[in-house]
Structures are given as C-alpha cells and as structure tokens.
Scaffold this motif. Sequence first.
Motif, PDB file in Angstrom:
ATOM      1  N   PRO A 180     -13.957  -6.889  -4.642  1.00 14.36           N
ATOM      2  CA  PRO A 180     -12.936  -5.966  -5.156  1.00 14.36           C
ATOM      3  C   PRO A 180     -13.275  -5.542  -6.588  1.00 14.36           C
ATOM      4  CG  PRO A 180     -11.918  -7.897  -4.171  1.00 14.36           C
ATOM      5  CD  PRO A 180     -13.389  -8.166  -4.222  1.00 14.36           C
ATOM      6  N   SER A 181     -13.004  -4.279  -6.906  1.00  9.19           N
ATOM      7  CA  SER A 181     -13.302  -3.775  -8.241  1.00  9.19           C
ATOM      8  C   SER A 181     -11.996  -3.420  -8.941  1.00  9.19           C
ATOM      9  CB  SER A 181     -14.177  -2.528  -8.118  1.00  9.19           C
ATOM     10  OG  SER A 181     -14.051  -1.728  -9.262  1.00  9.19           O
ATOM     11  N   SER A 182     -12.002  -3.519 -10.257  1.00  8.81           N
ATOM     12  CA  SER A 182     -10.769  -3.184 -10.987  1.00  8.81           C
ATOM     13  C   SER A 182     -10.612  -1.663 -11.086  1.00  8.81           C
ATOM     14  CB  SER A 182     -10.804  -3.809 -12.380  1.00  8.81           C
ATOM     15  OG  SER A 182     -12.030  -3.465 -12.991  1.00  8.81           O
ATOM     16  N   ILE A 183     -11.699  -0.958 -10.783  1.00 10.86           N
ATOM     17  CA  ILE A 183     -11.638   0.517 -10.857  1.00 10.86           C
ATOM     18  C   ILE A 183     -11.362   1.095  -9.480  1.00 10.86           C
ATOM     19  CG2 ILE A 183     -12.966   2.612 -11.418  1.00 10.86           C
ATOM     20  CD1 ILE A 183     -14.696   0.326 -13.122  1.00 10.86           C
ATOM     21  N   PRO A 221      -9.403  -4.264  -0.825  1.00  7.95           N
ATOM     22  CA  PRO A 221      -8.458  -3.355  -1.496  1.00  7.95           C
ATOM     23  C   PRO A 221      -8.847  -1.877  -1.326  1.00  7.95           C
ATOM     24  CG  PRO A 221      -9.043  -5.170  -2.952  1.00  7.95           C
ATOM     25  CD  PRO A 221      -9.933  -5.285  -1.744  1.00  7.95           C
ATOM     26  N   HIS A 222     -10.150  -1.614  -1.346  1.00  6.28           N
ATOM     27  CA  HIS A 222     -10.637  -0.245  -1.147  1.00  6.28           C
ATOM     28  C   HIS A 222     -10.259   0.241   0.254  1.00  6.28           C
ATOM     29  CE1 HIS A 222     -13.439   3.221  -1.438  1.00  6.28           C
ATOM     30  NE2 HIS A 222     -13.782   2.911  -0.200  1.00  6.28           N
ATOM     31  N   LEU A 223     -10.508  -0.597   1.266  1.00  9.20           N
ATOM     32  CA  LEU A 223     -10.208  -0.201   2.644  1.00  9.20           C
ATOM     33  C   LEU A 223      -8.715   0.027   2.873  1.00  9.20           C
ATOM     34  CD1 LEU A 223     -12.725  -2.449   4.593  1.00  9.20           C
ATOM     35  CD2 LEU A 223     -12.682   0.055   4.580  1.00  9.20           C
ATOM     36  N   GLN A 224      -7.895  -0.784   2.215  1.00  7.18           N
ATOM     37  CA  GLN A 224      -6.438  -0.589   2.354  1.00  7.18           C
ATOM     38  C   GLN A 224      -6.061   0.823   1.904  1.00  7.18           C
ATOM     39  OE1 GLN A 224      -5.259  -3.972  -0.005  1.00  7.18           O
ATOM     40  NE2 GLN A 224      -5.010  -5.307   1.771  1.00  7.18           N
ATOM     41  N   LYS A 225      -6.668   1.275   0.809  1.00 12.46           N
ATOM     42  CA  LYS A 225      -6.382   2.628   0.307  1.00 12.46           C
ATOM     43  C   LYS A 225      -7.014   3.693   1.212  1.00 12.46           C
ATOM     44  CE  LYS A 225      -5.907   1.089  -4.477  1.00 12.46           C
ATOM     45  NZ  LYS A 225      -6.469  -0.288  -4.396  1.00 12.46           N
ATOM     46  N   VAL A 226      -8.176   3.364   1.781  1.00  8.25           N
ATOM     47  CA  VAL A 226      -8.835   4.301   2.706  1.00  8.25           C
ATOM     48  C   VAL A 226      -7.945   4.551   3.931  1.00  8.25           C
ATOM     49  CG1 VAL A 226     -10.786   4.568   4.328  1.00  8.25           C
ATOM     50  CG2 VAL A 226     -11.204   3.775   1.976  1.00  8.25           C
ATOM     51  N   PHE A 227      -7.367   3.490   4.483  1.00  7.35           N
ATOM     52  CA  PHE A 227      -6.524   3.652   5.683  1.00  7.35           C
ATOM     53  C   PHE A 227      -5.264   4.453   5.368  1.00  7.35           C
ATOM     54  CE2 PHE A 227      -8.433  -0.654   7.101  1.00  7.35           C
ATOM     55  CZ  PHE A 227      -9.577  -0.017   7.554  1.00  7.35           C
ATOM     56  N   GLU A 228      -4.771   4.302   4.158  1.00  7.66           N
ATOM     57  CA  GLU A 228      -3.604   5.076   3.722  1.00  7.66           C
ATOM     58  C   GLU A 228      -3.985   6.564   3.656  1.00  7.66           C
ATOM     59  OE1 GLU A 228      -0.070   5.569   3.400  1.00  7.66           O
ATOM     60  OE2 GLU A 228      -0.627   3.467   3.772  1.00  7.66           O
ATOM     61  N   ARG A 229      -5.107   6.816   3.009  1.00 10.46           N
ATOM     62  CA  ARG A 229      -5.606   8.185   2.855  1.00 10.46           C
ATOM     63  C   ARG A 229      -5.967   8.808   4.205  1.00 10.46           C
ATOM     64  NH1 ARG A 229      -5.234  12.627   0.780  1.00 10.46           N
ATOM     65  NH2 ARG A 229      -7.056  13.847   0.200  1.00 10.46           N
TER      66      ARG A 229
END
Length: 337
Positions: A180-183, A221-229
């Motif tokens: 996970p990245s902070s950015i 965390p990135h994938l969670q946002k990807v699925f939302e998008r």
Amino acid sequence: MSMIQEYLGQLTLQLGGGEDTYPTVVPDPNFDPDKDAARIETAIKTKGVDEQTIIDVLTKRTYNQRREIAFAYERRAKKDMISALKGALSGSLETVILGLMKSTAQYDASEIRASIKGLGTDEESLIEIVCSRSKAELMEIKKVYKELFKKDLEKDVCGDTSGDFAKLLLALVEAKRAEPSSIVDHPKIDEDARALFEAGVKRKGTDVKCWISIMSERSIPHLQKVFERYKSYSPYDMQESIRKEVKGDLEVSFLTLVQCFENKQLYFANRLQDAMKSKGAKEKVLTRIMVSRCEVDLKKIRQEFKAHHGKSLYQTIAEHTKGDYQRALLSLCGGDD
C-alpha cells in the motif's frame, strides 16, 4: 523479557503489510509450560483420556506456548507430545488439536498440500487459502511449504490445476502484490478500472490475463478504489461482472479475491455460515477457519458474523456441532457476542 512484555508484544503483533491482528487466542499471562505438560501427560494417561483438560490447555495457549509445552512434555515423558496426542485422540477433536500444534503458516501449507496431493484436487480449499491470504502470509507459506515437503508451492499448484485457473493461482502464489502507498494515484485507478471493464464486460469474451495481472499485482487499498471507480464504466459492479464473464473455479477464485479485498473477515464469516448451514455441516471448512484464523483475525470475523447473520458465531457453533469437537471450537471462538 517478562511475560507481560511478551503479552503486549503479541497483542500488537503486526502481520506484514501492516495488517493488525485480532486474535481470539492470546498468550496465557501466567504461562507455566512444565505445569501444562504435566496436566497433558496425566490427561493422556487417564483411562478413557481426559479430553476436557487437553482442550482447556491447548486451545487457551498460543502456538509459541504450545511448542514450549511440547518441549516440556518431551523432557518429562521422554516421548513426542504430538504422537501421544495422535494416539489418545480421534475424529474431529484430533484434527483440531493436531492443527493447533502447527504454526499458522505450517497449517496453511499442510492444508494446501492435502488439497492437491490426493486423488483429484480439492479446489474449494485451495481457492479459499490462496485467494484469501495476504502477501506476507503467502511468502511465509511458500517458505514453510518448501521446508515441510521439499517441493516448490508454485510447481505443485501448477502441476495440479490447468488453464486460466492455474495462471491466476500461480500469479497469487508468486506474491508480487504492491505494498500500500500513502499516495493515491488517481490516473492509475482510472486506468485500471477502465482496463478491467474493457477486458470483460465491454467486449465479447474476456481478457482474463488483464484481470489476473491487475488483481494479483496491485495493492489492496488501490484495488478497493479501482472497484469503486469501475462502477462508473460498467453497468455491473465487479462481483456481478465476474459472475457474467467467467465460470467454474476461475469464477470462484476471482469472487473470493474481490470479497477479501472488500472485507476479508466478512468473507470468512460467510464461509463459516455456509459451512454450518449446509447439510452435513462442512466440518473441514469450519475446522480450518477456526484453527487458521484464531491467532490472526477471528475476533473480527466474530464481529462480522454477528452483524451479518444476526446470531453470534458462538451460538451458531453450539447449535451445529457436538461433544468434544464443539467444546474445542467454542474455546477457540473465545466468547459469545
């Protein structure tokens, strides 16, 4: 190091990738391995075996403490505690207790080995373990698998499965997931969401390779946002898209992944509910989740269980199991909610 320091150390134990643990089995603060070993020796020697004492001791100690008890037992009894337990116990209780005598990674590795070594593969078990474990857990499982079985997990998984299903499992076992990245990388989130859509719902057929690389290499965390998008591109959410696009073991694997990305403890809670609800309760699944997660996140699984199934995990286990097996599982469960 004092017992208290060790105790606090265990409670704040962090799994790799910064995952907090929510164990139901924590170190016994008044731990005395010699006393425990003596109790177990007596319990095994008792006519008819005193299962209750064995359950009381071993389900209320962490794996590290159980190992110390085994060393103390060997010093006292001049024999191996695991063999003695094997001889004294049988059935479902034996399976639980012997499972507790392995570390979490050893247990997972043994379960994977059992799922691929018999006649025919137990895909369900293989999928549950490989698709739900974190990168850090998978790396540890691979190491232990090699130590225990003198074989490469990657080779074994590939030798026993085929097609896209094999490719997905291999990609996961290779443990190449980003940390996970902070950015928050908005352009990348958008690009991945669009790629998932264009590889599946948008076209005829499915570009499974694209799905595999995104779902096995991106951070959670990135994938969670990807699925939302993803929902802004696709008329179906990710889980519905998976159901429409792929079938069989591949479908189950992708669904397991996505459910674990979204809420891993809810995934396990649902697995437990299904295992107990199904005819002839799927003991294997129930045992595996209780044993493999009791020092990891079983406390949180309990919370999700109660929230989504309207009844506590404790009461549900009490209803669907019996005897010593039930007592052992309730003790690992660690309380009613």
